[in-house]
Design an enzyme around this catalytic site. Structure first.
Site, PDB file in Angstrom:
ATOM      1  N   TYR A 190     -33.291  -4.097  -0.479  1.00  0.00           N
ATOM      2  CA  TYR A 190     -33.280  -2.974  -2.082  1.00  0.00           C
ATOM      3  C   TYR A 190     -32.176  -2.567  -2.377  1.00  0.00           C
ATOM      4  O   TYR A 190     -32.041  -1.252  -1.719  1.00  0.00           O
ATOM      5  CB  TYR A 190     -34.330  -1.849  -1.644  1.00  0.00           C
TER       6      TYR A 190
ATOM      7  N   ILE B 143     -37.549 -13.411   3.445  1.00  0.00           N
ATOM      8  CA  ILE B 143     -36.496 -12.358   2.328  1.00  0.00           C
ATOM      9  C   ILE B 143     -37.572 -11.764   1.016  1.00  0.00           C
ATOM     10  O   ILE B 143     -38.144 -12.348   0.484  1.00  0.00           O
ATOM     11  CB  ILE B 143     -35.175 -12.574   2.432  1.00  0.00           C
ATOM     12  N   LYS B 144     -37.752 -10.416   1.140  1.00  0.00           N
ATOM     13  CA  LYS B 144     -38.220 -10.121  -0.131  1.00  0.00           C
ATOM     14  C   LYS B 144     -36.925  -8.932  -0.668  1.00  0.00           C
ATOM     15  O   LYS B 144     -36.636  -8.051  -0.721  1.00  0.00           O
ATOM     16  CB  LYS B 144     -39.104  -8.735   0.300  1.00  0.00           C
ATOM     17  N   ILE B 145     -37.201  -9.194  -1.997  1.00  0.00           N
ATOM     18  CA  ILE B 145     -36.066  -8.532  -3.398  1.00  0.00           C
ATOM     19  C   ILE B 145     -37.065  -8.671  -4.449  1.00  0.00           C
ATOM     20  O   ILE B 145     -38.358  -8.974  -4.351  1.00  0.00           O
ATOM     21  CB  ILE B 145     -34.850  -9.861  -2.925  1.00  0.00           C
TER      22      ILE B 145
END
Lengths: 315, 315, 315, 315, 315
Positions: A172, A204-206
């Site tokens: 983030y 991956i988390k965006i």
């Protein structure tokens, strides 16, 4: 556990890993309703730590009980359930083996003041003793202490990989060098995905990228290269490119969408762009359980259809 | 040691733990006058370190001697006695096995200036060599260095659990983001309990929650959810909910009550709300020993009666 | 080594310790002219590090040689000699076994500016390899970095105890929350002794307490409890109370006394109050050796007579 | 290796050390032209790191090659050659056993701004693998971060001693509490030597002391004790006293002398005062090699003659 | 693997190393088109982490895929490929053994504000498990936190050497004590190369030095010594001198050259000055692959011709 061709293909992206890591990725990718499709819906619950139980769980009182989330993830058929130490310790024995678990290793509380600065609240050893498939870790690229976060992640990820776990990184962008809109600008979101990939993340988390342009240099580069940023699907597609040419799993949180329909439309864009899936928190548990499950099923359906379409196109 | 059904039920909340931890929780829950009821009264003595011997012990001179507290806890039938290293080292051999001990691992002295910033003054190994059942640790959610406290606790709790000890966390919101009244506001107290639970505490200690509302967002959430905060019992009940749906032991320190009657009334509210018990320090040792014991017995009586009523209701 | 009943009694205060620690305490308590009385005179020499050789040793040039202090302690019949690493390394082999040694693990130099902030200059392992009976460590309760000092002491003391050494703590209140007079005020001195005891010290060294009152709260508590602070003997007696009800060895440095007679009178007050002894530095070595020995003998005589009187009273 | 009586006498000062340490001190004291005299000339080369190659080596271009310093030390018959990691790694294999080596473990570069703050650039293990006889370390007593330096030295020295190496400490007073002249004032220089000795140094390096008086307290103490500070020889003699009554090796860098004659006169003063030798850097290598060797020989001659005179006087 | 006489000569510079290190240096020096010549062209790719994927890879979209760089390095015949953890993990298994790999252990992202402060993102163990020949590390001499960088490098380099890896150091002067032009001034660039060598680097990377003079002292020293700084070749020659008399491998990044011809002319100067080679990043991959390979071949040709000329001259 039957490993589908698509899952096998995804596992092939992680050729340098110890066999334990693709084994654990396979467990996540093969679990639940989307098992085998290459897409995932993950239930994350650290809102209690991040915003307090009143704001997080009072809208749906049964959610005060940690069992609720295990049951929600299992009944809805999520690929995994991610939470901090206390929540996983609370149910890991009771629900052993019923849903893949991700131990979220750092979290941020909101009683203090100042920039987000997550505390490390769990260890790789905790993840192992609780039977997790992965560790989760949040970084804030651009924040004043982002280096401390990268370096802590470095050590945790090295240890996790050496013990056959997978590594999921929430990325983030934040900090005084970025405007509020800039945090989700396409070039910044793609950069965030790339940093997580370079740090060795498997998943991956965006946040869903917007068409906002934060820096003139990015504007010129995007135009010169003719990158399509006109739709969410196109922007998601570029973020996947930025994450090692599409060879890393990239999942998305909810973006600006408010309301059920808007949310599903957003998911549609992510799915169309090839996004690996969604991480759905508040939207799934701040309503009655059957409603939450219904919403999760609708989301999964969108990904399932996109995956089927892809398979047809590929076939 | 006979484990009652209620204690067995409480132990079932900690299913992910090594057997040593429920063993040590059972020792605490089965000790003293409230043994087996699921309620506890714990004697904590770190006032000497926190405020100095003159203000802490001069009101009752025999209390200068560390033996006094062992004797008080044993004679009154407390579930456990919690103190810093020096006090426990002083009597652990002489009173070996007579009362469960909790080694308080951090404390704060008041000769300096500025925000509370406790020093770590003991180790898990100290707790083990002194025969303790648990470690104790104070966090100050919202304080400038709360992350350092969480991260130190993380390591100590992981080590304690791996060696079969229980973990007791004192959670006191503090810091520039909170008003003085806000420190015990219901939403904040519940948040403090939740943070301690997420950090992996087995037993949580908070202050009695007040009906104060610190933030507009909390106000709206409380109203929207229709949470009852009109009585101390109701507020205690919500704090238990916030601590994993009532599946963590939550004990309370003395609140605003001054005087014996007011204190007992406050305890009545806690007991009625299902609180797991009280931590009674100054009130028990800043008076002659027989008076202190009498007061502790009165407190225990309130909890015993509440537990009996519960058992009847359950039966 | 013959252990007298009084020494046996003192050793009984440390029942939780490994046998090595009372063994080393017995060595100190049984050495020299006061051996067996339960009182001690210790020679400490860190003035060279703290104030430089010119101001420390030039008044008596033979004292530039580290052998001088070993000889002084041995010839005067001190219970122990305490010094930093260099001084002990210099003579530990030559004088092996002739006098109990205390390795002072932290010291402060005065070439810099700002609050005292001692550096750690030795280790527990150094103490062991040099044949010491104890480690020594200075804390400054109330100072800006007192927590760092407590936490460093915590680790060193745990290691020392696990290896059978004794722990001697110099406790000197300091910092912006205290006036100059407040540093030796009775409530503050007693608090300093209590903190050292809580940190696990076996022997505590404080400055002679004065009748100064630093805080109104202390004043009220002292008056309410009727604590006698009218004489040095009475104040020393209270400090011993504050150090675990008289069950810790508490020794005193020189206070405000200037001149031989005033010093001996001060010692008389400490001895009458039950003080465990004195730490005599500059007064013993900044004069010709025979004068220093004569003074030390006079001091020891005062303690011997007080111990004999006590024994008669007890007998 | 023949150990002379004078060297044997010096080794006797270090009675508490493991045999490896006097063995390595004997190697240094027995090497080169001054071998066996108890005096030493050491070649130190960290100017490249401290001031850059242009200012350090351009005046004598062959000195850009690290072999040059090994050859200079060997051909001139120095007792030892001291340098940072890179320089020693460069030639330790090629010149193995030809000259005792001291690995300088910390150095300061001058591209940054602010107070000197040396970085640690080597380890005890590096010293061992390169065949060194000692580690070298610089402290800046009085500097803002002197405690960090002392504490790092503590750990390195303990490790070095446990592995039989010797410890050489450069002690340079510095910081906002000292004037520029004060850094070499006699009381300050003696203090610096004493601190190094207390930290456990076997060989101490200070700058030649001047007659400057920095503090009134020192002035009074010097006068009261009648310390002779009228000549360099007298001042050197006092610094040796300050370093454990003359029982530590104390060597000197070049002081204010500019020009060959002034330098040799300064060396004469040091030698007459009983100084253990010189550390000669720039003066030896910023001129053609034969000139450098000739100068070093002249310096050694002064020490050799002083040592012979002493021997005669002693004989 | 055939080791040429020139490579053997270069390996002889590293005589103090464990055999593993010259083995790995030989692998780099013997690989690719320049294999055996003693010159190297290395492909470094950390631009994605340093400037983001849009600015780095959008100009040539296939470069979003990490395989692209392995293929580029292999097809062009580079001596090595250097990248952060994620990129190497991505292809190390697939391209195992095809090109020597350097794991870049620290990198700097540009979303934050303030001085460059690289985060450590990999470990020596990562380099070993991925089959690398070396670790890479960037230092910023003159920067506010350069000491932290030196000390982290110290530990990593010691570990790498003990395990037979080579150490490549990027040395970029920076900080408030230097002007922008000063960062590449000849005296500063030479100093940067010297610091890297003293820290134990086997291969050093600096920027092409300019004729700029940053400090008067350097000006005087350069003039006094008659150092030729009139051409890039001459300045490169001096930097090699500064790096241990030409006995360390020193490679150069692209300097001020813009455009293909200017770049090749610059390379010509480096080659003529005896530079060990070039590190070519953006210029090689921000164009279509065949163009990139053609450029790399032209660069290699320049070095090959220079090496051949040298061999003739030497022969």
């Amino acid at each position: 556990m039957n490993i589908t061709p698509r899952v096998k293909e995804i596992l092939s992206w992680y050729g340098s890993a110890n066999p334990g890591t693709p084994t654990n990725l396979a467990r996540m990718l093969s679990a639940g309703r989307l098992g085998g499709t290459g897409r995932m819906v993950i239930l994350p619950v650290d809102q209690g730590f991040e915003h307090g139980p009143v704001r997080s769980f009072a809208p749906n009182p049964p959610a005060h009980d940690p069992d609720y989330f295990f049951e929600l993830a299992i009944e809805a058929g999520c690929n995994a359930y991610a939470a901090p130490l206390g929540f996983l310790e609370s149910g890991a024995a009771k629900f052993a083996g019923e849903v893949p678990l991700i131990l979220k290793l750092n979290s941020n509380e909101s009683l203090g003041v100042g920039e987000p600065d997550p505390a490390v609240t769990g260890s790789v050893n905790d993840a192992l003793r609780l039977g997790c498939v992965a560790i989760g870790y949040t970084i804030y690229p651009g924040a004043a202490d982002s280096n401390d976060q990268y370096e802590a992640l470095r050590g945790l990820a090295e240890e996790a990989k050496s013990k056959g776990l997978a590594v999921v990184v929430w990325s983030y962008p934040r900090g005084s060098g970025l405007s509020r809109e800039g945090e989700t600008a396409i070039a910044v979101a793609a950069y965030a995905a790339h940093i997580a990939a370079q740090l060795g993340a498997h998943v991956i988390k965006i946040k869903p990228p917007t068409a906002h342009i934060e820096q003139a240099a990015s504007q010129r580069a995007i135009e010169a290269a003719g990158i399509d940023i006109s739709s969410l699907a196109a922007r998601v597609r570029y973020c996947l490119q930025a994450a090692f040419g599409g060879r890393r799993l990239v999942v998305f949180s909810g973006g600006e969408a408010t309301g059920r329909d808007a949310l599903l439309e957003e998911i549609g864009g992510i799915a169309a762009g090839g996004g690996s899936g969604s991480i759905v928190g508040r939207n799934s548990f701040q309503r009655p359980k059957e409603d939450g499950i219904a919403l999760l099923h609708d989301i999964m359906e969108i990904y399932a259809r996109a995956a089927a379409g892809e398979a047809v196109a590929a076939g």
